[in-house]
Design an enzyme around this catalytic site. Structure first.
Site, PDB file in Angstrom:
ATOM      1  N   SER A 142       0.886  -1.138  -0.200  1.00  0.00           N
ATOM      2  CA  SER A 142      -0.072   0.062   0.056  1.00  0.00           C
ATOM      3  C   SER A 142       1.137   1.177  -0.031  1.00  0.00           C
ATOM      4  O   SER A 142       2.187   1.298   0.473  1.00  0.00           O
ATOM      5  CB  SER A 142      -0.870  -0.260   1.188  1.00  0.00           C
ATOM      6  OG  SER A 142      -1.592   1.365   1.465  1.00  0.00           O
ATOM      7  N   TYR A 155      -1.791  -0.721  10.500  1.00  0.00           N
ATOM      8  CA  TYR A 155      -1.855  -1.092   8.965  1.00  0.00           C
ATOM      9  C   TYR A 155      -0.715  -0.451   8.281  1.00  0.00           C
ATOM     10  O   TYR A 155      -0.057  -1.019   7.581  1.00  0.00           O
ATOM     11  CB  TYR A 155      -3.184  -0.288   8.495  1.00  0.00           C
ATOM     12  CG  TYR A 155      -3.371  -0.690   6.846  1.00  0.00           C
ATOM     13  CD1 TYR A 155      -3.826  -2.051   6.534  1.00  0.00           C
ATOM     14  CD2 TYR A 155      -2.871   0.190   6.181  1.00  0.00           C
ATOM     15  CE1 TYR A 155      -4.041  -2.233   5.108  1.00  0.00           C
ATOM     16  CE2 TYR A 155      -3.104  -0.126   4.765  1.00  0.00           C
ATOM     17  CZ  TYR A 155      -3.717  -1.408   4.263  1.00  0.00           C
ATOM     18  OH  TYR A 155      -4.006  -1.795   3.061  1.00  0.00           O
TER      19      TYR A 155
END
Length: 251
Positions: A142, A155
């Site tokens: 990501s 995350y």
């Protein structure tokens, strides 16, 4: 035959019971691969298989459990042969201030996103080496593994780990003809985030993306196939960002 073709390849996609995982499985199948989809939700996996057809199968897999991962790979091989393309997609997140994240919430995100990706990649490579076949591992990272945002610390930390894991494994496994790369999506429009991006905060975030829009799932297809196929045969250890220029936006 196109360099992007996956004809004759067996691809395994984790986290394929919905969302991008399901989308990735369909893309790989359309490129000619036989596809095994893995996740914990068996009913949802069955829907993914039905949407693809006879060249797909499902296996139950808990990526945080090494024995579950091993059993899933064995089941996948029984029908379609050795896995030669891995899309390491399973992931979870939590949106909460770092000061308020409970230990159990931290563990859930890190175990799934980082430990899970490690276990699946390791099992895939061990089996590729055992069967003497070349392979491609595509870790789904990501842009939050490269640049942080508030409220998603576990995350972002997990995805930063995936980025470094990609480079480490690429270095070690190149001698075995296994390429390891990562796809780092930016903000992609899905059913799950429609409400947020319709809010004032979501609209403000979109304005900070140089292209001034969210990405579409189909805009990940080309980069995914590049990394999975022979079109990317001289790429390993690469982190490919698909983010509308978000990573180069001004501070």
């Amino acid at each position: 035959m196109s360099a992007f073709s996956l004809t004759g390849r067996h691809a395994l996609v984790t986290g394929a019971s919905s969302g991008l995982g399901r989308h990735f499985a369909k893309v790989l199948a359309a490129a000619g691969a036989t596809v095994t989809v893995g996740a914990r939700r068996e009913a949802a996996l069955a829907e993914t298989v039905e949407s693809i057809g006879v060249q797909a199968q499902s296996v139950r897999m808990d990526v945080t459990d090494a024995s579950s991962v091993a059993q899933a790979f064995a089941a996948a091989e029984a029908r379609f042969g050795p896995v030669t393309v891995l899309i390491n997609n399973a992931g979870v997140t939590i949106t909460k201030a770092a000061l308020d994240v409970a230990e159990s919430e931290w563990a859930s995100v890190i175990d799934t996103n980082l430990k899970g990706a490690w276990l699946v990649a390791q099992h895939a490579a061990q089996r590729m080496i055992h069967h003497s076949v070349p392979g491609s591992v595509v870790n789904i990272a990501s842009i939050l593994g490269l640049r942080v945002s508030g409220g998603v610390a576990p995350y972002a930390i997990s995805k930063a780990g995936v980025v470094q894991m990609t480079k480490s494994l690429a270095l070690e496994w190149a001698r075995h003809r296994i390429r390891v790369n990562a796809l780092a999506p930016g903000y992609i429009e899905t059913e799950l985030n429609d409400a947020f991006f319709g809010s004032d905060a979501g609209k403000a975030l979109i304005r900070r993306i140089p292209q001034r829009r969210l990405g579409e799932a189909k805009e990940l297809d080309g980069p995914l196939l590049l990394l999975a196929s022979e079109a990317g045969s001289y790429m390993t250890g690469s982190i490919v960002a698909v983010d509308g220029g978000h990573l180069v936006s001004g501070l």
